[in-house]
Design a protein around this motif. Sequence first.
Motif, PDB file in Angstrom:
ATOM      1  N   VAL A  67      40.742  35.229  59.297  1.00  0.00           N
ATOM      2  CA  VAL A  67      40.824  34.426  58.917  1.00  0.00           C
ATOM      3  C   VAL A  67      42.107  32.807  59.467  1.00  0.00           C
ATOM      4  O   VAL A  67      41.354  31.505  59.112  1.00  0.00           O
ATOM      5  N   ASP A  68      41.938  33.109  60.537  1.00  0.00           N
ATOM      6  CA  ASP A  68      42.625  31.886  61.609  1.00  0.00           C
ATOM      7  C   ASP A  68      40.917  30.737  61.427  1.00  0.00           C
ATOM      8  O   ASP A  68      41.841  29.418  61.682  1.00  0.00           O
ATOM      9  N   GLY A  69      40.496  31.749  62.064  1.00  0.00           N
ATOM     10  CA  GLY A  69      39.062  30.462  62.661  1.00  0.00           C
ATOM     11  C   GLY A  69      38.596  30.188  61.181  1.00  0.00           C
ATOM     12  O   GLY A  69      37.985  28.588  61.483  1.00  0.00           O
ATOM     13  N   ILE A  70      38.279  31.149  60.179  1.00  0.00           N
ATOM     14  CA  ILE A  70      38.035  29.779  58.933  1.00  0.00           C
ATOM     15  C   ILE A  70      38.627  29.434  58.622  1.00  0.00           C
ATOM     16  O   ILE A  70      38.425  27.797  58.150  1.00  0.00           O
ATOM     17  N   THR A  71      40.373  29.237  58.444  1.00  0.00           N
ATOM     18  CA  THR A  71      41.258  28.619  57.905  1.00  0.00           C
ATOM     19  C   THR A  71      40.975  27.362  58.704  1.00  0.00           C
ATOM     20  O   THR A  71      41.329  25.860  58.040  1.00  0.00           O
ATOM     21  N   GLU A  72      40.747  27.340  60.069  1.00  0.00           N
ATOM     22  CA  GLU A  72      40.738  25.960  60.841  1.00  0.00           C
ATOM     23  C   GLU A  72      39.804  25.265  60.931  1.00  0.00           C
ATOM     24  O   GLU A  72      39.649  23.820  60.741  1.00  0.00           O
ATOM     25  N   ARG A  73      38.106  25.847  60.756  1.00  0.00           N
ATOM     26  CA  ARG A  73      36.997  25.086  59.950  1.00  0.00           C
ATOM     27  C   ARG A  73      36.913  24.595  58.369  1.00  0.00           C
ATOM     28  O   ARG A  73      36.902  23.625  58.269  1.00  0.00           O
ATOM     29  N   PHE A  74      38.002  25.341  57.686  1.00  0.00           N
ATOM     30  CA  PHE A  74      37.959  24.877  56.817  1.00  0.00           C
ATOM     31  C   PHE A  74      38.983  23.481  56.997  1.00  0.00           C
ATOM     32  O   PHE A  74      38.594  22.196  55.793  1.00  0.00           O
TER      33      PHE A  74
END
Length: 314
Positions: A67-74
Amino acid sequence: MCIVQDDSSRFAELLAELSGLTTEAQTAERGDLDLLSTIELVRAMNAEDRRVPEAVAAQAEPIAAAVDGITERFRRGGRLIYIGAGTAGRIGVLDASECPPTFGTDPAMVVGVIAGGEKAIRSAVEDAEDDEDAAIADLDRLSLSADDTVVGISASGRTPYVVSGLVHARETGALTVAIAANAGSAIGSAAEIAIEVVTGPEFISGSTRLKSGTAQKLVVNMLTTLSMIKLGKTYRGVMVDLVATNEKLRVRSVRTVSQLAGASVEEASAALRAADGSVKLALLMLATGADAASGAAALEASGGCLRDAISALS
């Protein structure tokens, strides 16, 4: 003769590989399901399904990391791209298709890619899951970049299409995440983050559309929902970026604004009209007294976070 021997050798190899998978296991305790009464079948299947949330809970840490990785890339303008075959692929497509109406996202922000293409969403496409080159081509058509996240979904954890896609995505520099139903999976090894939800033997042996599919749906629910929460797509536990595309959603928009702002239905409706239907903007206007233009500017400055925009204008 050589071809037959090669095929026999490959068959034996695959047979041994599948036999070692938890999702392919048979349990003696299950007995002959066809001899059970309907109510016994319902209770037995429900008992198996209750194991799924516990198995998902055991993977809380890698899910949070994803989730943290996806959010950062979003936040960098990247996308979340699901890849899978069969049931797993359809679950990715389903989750992607529900993000625009739920969170007001661009359809290109979360994408579902399924082995065999659009036809495979409704019908089985034979051998599509074994096509390693197709996975690379499907991702290349999306102009994959290092700002994207690719989530490979496979119950067995060994689907060639998914393994190949994850390897290619990782070489591109994208964040890679694997969702499997077996520990020590091939896709888990190929990805940076492995979410291996071991739900045990299926109610019908090998039918991974059951517990494995349920686990996959629970995990993808978390990946998109929680990343959208972190992006400010909700406020006080309510969807505030929903797109009112039908009567039910229009009514929900009015009710949401009315309840969260403590306003009458008439006031909420008027604010929504002034905000051109934006629940988030209508709430901001009612909370701060700002006009639509000032409110829109504050939301843009806050990266779309309503709570921060309210603080800035209060």
